[in-house]
Write a protein that holds these residues in place. Structure first.
Motif: not given
Length: 304
Positions: A2-3, A8-10, A71-74, A79-80
């Motif tokens: 998750k980290k 990567l998202l940031l 991107i966050s949703i993807n 992640s899910s």
């Protein structure tokens, strides 16, 4: 995990934002440029104002926000999905562990059975005894006659009769009993025609010399071999004492005598009246009689 996805998202968000802020101003066509150079300052100002309105619209910012959200949703979906995949992998691993444990138990069971089978196969085959039908065997009842034995009885003063009696007992594997007088006979007692003790006893048919000891189990015997010397043509009177001391009913008496010259004569016949027994014909033997002679003589009689 998750980290890593968050970082990567940031990074992607910062990259997209940076690109929006440094986007170059689009170049207008040549007519517009010429017009701009000739136009007055007001026209220039309007033009700049229009250009500023055109390029300073909030659309890129909205696009940036929507892209970040997508991107966050993807990333969240990935992640899910990765979390689900991890769970499935974990569950699969657990299932494999269970299956492995089951396989291990199965292998252990098979190994144990194989060990037992191997141990059993090592043992040599044991042949069972053939069953035979049980037959009822009736044993004949034992009677007193079946347990009867032979007894050799003798009286001897010079050991001639004793030797032959021992031959007979040995040949028949029989018991032996010696008639012993309470008052032993001496050489002078046996001297013939001296009016010694033997002469006096033989002249009196009622004399009964006393015997030392006796036979406690006379009833155990069915055959009596009776040996004695000849004194003045007859059996010594101590033989009469013996015959009158026991019950010989149902027993067989086989007499024999020893003598230098006289035969058994009437000696045996005179004894018949002294007891109730079955008498066999007797025989005289001399001092030269051998064991084989006694054996040949005994063969004519039936012994159980």
């Amino acid at each position: 995990m998750k980290k890593l996805l968050t970082a990567l998202l940031l990074t992607l968000t910062l990259f997209i934002t940076g690109c929006s802020e440094n986007e170059p101003i689009p170049v207008t066509d040549s007519g517009s440029l010429s017009a701009g150079l000739i136009s007055s300052p007001e026209s220039n100002t309007d033009s700049e104002s229009q250009n500023s309105d055109k390029f300073s619209s909030p659309a890129p910012a909205a696009l940036t926000t929507e892209s970040s959200a997508e991107i966050s949703i993807n990333v969240s979906e990935q992640s899910s999905e990765e979390t689900n995949s991890t769970a499935e992998i974990t569950q699969s691993t657990d299932n494999k562990s269970v299956q492995s444990e089951s396989v291990t138990k199965s292998i252990s069971t098979v190994s144990s059975q194989s060990s037992i089978s191997s141990s059993s196969s090592v043992l040599p085959p044991q042949s069972l005894p053939e069953s035979t039908p049980t037959e009822s065997i009736t044993q004949p009842e034992t009677t007193e006659e079946d347990n009867m034995k032979t007894l050799v009885v003798f009286f001897s003063c010079t050991n001639t009769t004793k030797t032959l009696a021992e031959y007979a007992a040995d040949i028949l594997a029989a018991d032996i009993y010696e008639i012993v007088p309470v008052e032993p006979y001496t050489e002078s007692d046996l001297a013939y025609y001296t009016n010694g003790r033997a002469d006096r006893e033989q002249n009196d048919p009622l004399v009964r010399p006393e015997i030392s000891g006796g036979i406690d189990n006379m009833s155990d015997y069915d055959t009596i071999i009776l040996g004695y010397p000849i004194w003045h043509g007859q059996a010594p009177r101590i033989i009469s004492t013996f015959l009158e001391s026991y019950d010989f009913s149902g027993k067989t008496i086989i007499p024999f005598c020893t003598s230098h010259s006289s035969g058994i004569g009437s000696s045996a016949d005179n004894l018949h009246t002294l007891c109730t027994a079955d008498w066999e014909n007797g025989k005289r033997f001399d001092s030269e009689t051998s064991r084989d002679d006694i054996k040949e003589w005994l063969q004519q009689f039936k012994f159980d």
